[in-house]
Motif scaffolding. Structure first.
Motif, PDB file in Angstrom:
ATOM      1  N   MET A 161      50.001  49.452  46.101  1.00  0.00           N
ATOM      2  CA  MET A 161      49.578  49.884  44.798  1.00  0.00           C
ATOM      3  C   MET A 161      48.409  50.859  44.884  1.00  0.00           C
ATOM      4  SD  MET A 161      49.975  46.354  42.607  1.00  0.00           S
ATOM      5  CE  MET A 161      49.436  47.012  41.091  1.00  0.00           C
ATOM      6  N   ALA A 162      47.643  50.769  45.957  1.00  0.00           N
ATOM      7  CA  ALA A 162      46.535  51.692  46.204  1.00  0.00           C
ATOM      8  C   ALA A 162      45.466  51.637  45.112  1.00  0.00           C
ATOM      9  CB  ALA A 162      47.053  53.116  46.395  1.00  0.00           C
ATOM     10  N   ILE A 163      45.145  50.422  44.648  1.00  0.00           N
ATOM     11  CA  ILE A 163      44.038  50.252  43.700  1.00  0.00           C
ATOM     12  C   ILE A 163      43.130  49.149  44.226  1.00  0.00           C
ATOM     13  CG2 ILE A 163      45.309  51.033  41.675  1.00  0.00           C
ATOM     14  CD1 ILE A 163      45.724  48.128  40.889  1.00  0.00           C
ATOM     15  N   SER A 164      41.902  49.182  43.773  1.00  0.00           N
ATOM     16  CA  SER A 164      40.949  48.185  44.243  1.00  0.00           C
ATOM     17  C   SER A 164      41.164  46.858  43.514  1.00  0.00           C
ATOM     18  CB  SER A 164      39.515  48.670  44.020  1.00  0.00           C
ATOM     19  OG  SER A 164      39.241  48.724  42.639  1.00  0.00           O
ATOM     20  N   LEU A 165      40.628  45.795  44.084  1.00  0.00           N
ATOM     21  CA  LEU A 165      40.757  44.469  43.491  1.00  0.00           C
ATOM     22  C   LEU A 165      40.107  44.392  42.102  1.00  0.00           C
ATOM     23  CD1 LEU A 165      41.894  41.670  43.936  1.00  0.00           C
ATOM     24  CD2 LEU A 165      39.801  41.063  45.109  1.00  0.00           C
ATOM     25  N   PRO A 166      38.904  44.957  41.901  1.00  0.00           N
ATOM     26  CA  PRO A 166      38.336  44.927  40.547  1.00  0.00           C
ATOM     27  C   PRO A 166      39.219  45.651  39.521  1.00  0.00           C
ATOM     28  CG  PRO A 166      36.618  45.427  42.115  1.00  0.00           C
ATOM     29  CD  PRO A 166      37.920  45.455  42.870  1.00  0.00           C
ATOM     30  N   THR A 167      39.827  46.760  39.920  1.00  0.00           N
ATOM     31  CA  THR A 167      40.722  47.480  39.011  1.00  0.00           C
ATOM     32  C   THR A 167      41.948  46.644  38.702  1.00  0.00           C
ATOM     33  OG1 THR A 167      39.973  49.587  39.932  1.00  0.00           O
ATOM     34  CG2 THR A 167      42.043  49.613  38.695  1.00  0.00           C
ATOM     35  N   LEU A 168      42.467  45.974  39.702  1.00  0.00           N
ATOM     36  CA  LEU A 168      43.613  45.093  39.491  1.00  0.00           C
ATOM     37  C   LEU A 168      43.268  43.999  38.490  1.00  0.00           C
ATOM     38  CD1 LEU A 168      46.495  44.145  40.390  1.00  0.00           C
ATOM     39  CD2 LEU A 168      45.308  42.692  42.028  1.00  0.00           C
ATOM     40  N   ARG A 169      42.125  43.380  38.683  1.00  0.00           N
ATOM     41  CA  ARG A 169      41.712  42.311  37.768  1.00  0.00           C
ATOM     42  C   ARG A 169      41.476  42.842  36.357  1.00  0.00           C
ATOM     43  NH1 ARG A 169      37.836  39.579  42.066  1.00  0.00           N
ATOM     44  NH2 ARG A 169      39.344  38.183  43.030  1.00  0.00           N
ATOM     45  N   LYS A 170      40.901  44.032  36.259  1.00  0.00           N
ATOM     46  CA  LYS A 170      40.590  44.595  34.946  1.00  0.00           C
ATOM     47  C   LYS A 170      41.861  44.927  34.169  1.00  0.00           C
ATOM     48  CE  LYS A 170      38.354  48.570  32.826  1.00  0.00           C
ATOM     49  NZ  LYS A 170      37.721  49.842  33.098  1.00  0.00           N
ATOM     50  N   ASN A 171      42.804  45.558  34.825  1.00  0.00           N
ATOM     51  CA  ASN A 171      43.984  46.051  34.121  1.00  0.00           C
ATOM     52  C   ASN A 171      45.143  45.068  34.066  1.00  0.00           C
ATOM     53  OD1 ASN A 171      42.848  48.609  33.512  1.00  0.00           O
ATOM     54  ND2 ASN A 171      43.170  49.203  35.631  1.00  0.00           N
ATOM     55  N   TYR A 172      45.161  44.102  34.962  1.00  0.00           N
ATOM     56  CA  TYR A 172      46.285  43.167  35.012  1.00  0.00           C
ATOM     57  C   TYR A 172      45.819  41.730  34.827  1.00  0.00           C
ATOM     58  CZ  TYR A 172      48.733  47.244  36.664  1.00  0.00           C
ATOM     59  OH  TYR A 172      49.272  48.494  36.760  1.00  0.00           O
ATOM     60  N   PHE A 173      44.732  41.563  34.087  1.00  0.00           N
ATOM     61  CA  PHE A 173      44.152  40.243  33.884  1.00  0.00           C
ATOM     62  C   PHE A 173      45.142  39.289  33.235  1.00  0.00           C
ATOM     63  CE2 PHE A 173      41.666  37.217  31.334  1.00  0.00           C
ATOM     64  CZ  PHE A 173      40.956  36.623  32.355  1.00  0.00           C
ATOM     65  N   HIS A 174      45.850  39.757  32.213  1.00  0.00           N
ATOM     66  CA  HIS A 174      46.774  38.866  31.517  1.00  0.00           C
ATOM     67  C   HIS A 174      47.922  38.413  32.415  1.00  0.00           C
ATOM     68  CE1 HIS A 174      48.111  42.996  30.759  1.00  0.00           C
ATOM     69  NE2 HIS A 174      49.336  42.519  30.662  1.00  0.00           N
ATOM     70  N   GLU A 175      48.369  39.261  33.354  1.00  0.00           N
ATOM     71  CA  GLU A 175      49.413  38.842  34.288  1.00  0.00           C
ATOM     72  C   GLU A 175      48.882  37.775  35.248  1.00  0.00           C
ATOM     73  OE1 GLU A 175      49.109  42.047  33.507  1.00  0.00           O
ATOM     74  OE2 GLU A 175      51.087  42.699  32.880  1.00  0.00           O
ATOM     75  N   LEU A 176      47.642  37.972  35.698  1.00  0.00           N
ATOM     76  CA  LEU A 176      47.044  36.986  36.596  1.00  0.00           C
ATOM     77  C   LEU A 176      46.834  35.663  35.871  1.00  0.00           C
ATOM     78  CD1 LEU A 176      44.418  39.244  38.406  1.00  0.00           C
ATOM     79  CD2 LEU A 176      46.594  38.413  39.313  1.00  0.00           C
ATOM     80  N   LYS A 177      46.445  35.732  34.607  1.00  0.00           N
ATOM     81  CA  LYS A 177      46.248  34.527  33.798  1.00  0.00           C
ATOM     82  C   LYS A 177      47.588  33.801  33.610  1.00  0.00           C
ATOM     83  CE  LYS A 177      43.038  32.762  30.939  1.00  0.00           C
ATOM     84  NZ  LYS A 177      41.916  32.055  31.466  1.00  0.00           N
ATOM     85  N   ALA A 178      48.651  34.549  33.353  1.00  0.00           N
ATOM     86  CA  ALA A 178      49.979  33.959  33.177  1.00  0.00           C
ATOM     87  C   ALA A 178      50.448  33.307  34.476  1.00  0.00           C
ATOM     88  CB  ALA A 178      50.966  35.016  32.716  1.00  0.00           C
TER      89      ALA A 178
END
Length: 112
Positions: A1-18
């Motif tokens: 995906m070539a993105i940082s972990l903070p960016t992943l958490r910021k933009n995909y928080f709802h997927e991680l929560k699910a």
């Protein structure tokens, strides 16, 4: 995906929560199945239920400890007390300590 972990958490928080919610549901179902088998007399299922329950308890303790403030963290400005407030608290504590000490000495002298 070539993105940082903070960016992943910021933009995909709802997927991680699910994902976390789905994991909790799966664990609950495993506990339920193990209990049903244990009630039917399956000793291995009863032992597995105990292990799953202990694991869940450990996770809950870790979650609680993880949410507790760290020793190195400074309190937020709203939690900090001013110098006058600290002095007042220290004075009350000193008065209470002095009174307790005087009462102790008086009770020792009364016995003699």
């Amino acid at each position: 995906m070539a993105i940082s972990l903070p960016t992943l958490r910021k933009n995909y928080f709802h997927e991680l929560k699910a994902r976390d919610a789905a994991r909790d549901q799966m664990d609950a179902r495993r506990l339920e199945l193990a209990w049903e088998l244990a009630e039917g007399g399956n000793v291995g299922a009863f032992k597995e239920f105990g292990r799953l329950l202990e694991r869940n308890d450990r996770m809950e303790v870790e979650r609680e400890l993880g949410s507790a403030p760290k020793k190195d963290e400074k309190p937020s400005p709203s939690e900090r007390l001013g110098k006058k407030q600290l002095d007042e608290i220290r004075a009350r504590d000193a008065d209470a300590d002095l009174m307790a000490e005087l009462e102790q000495e008086a009770s020792q002298n009364a016995r003699h």
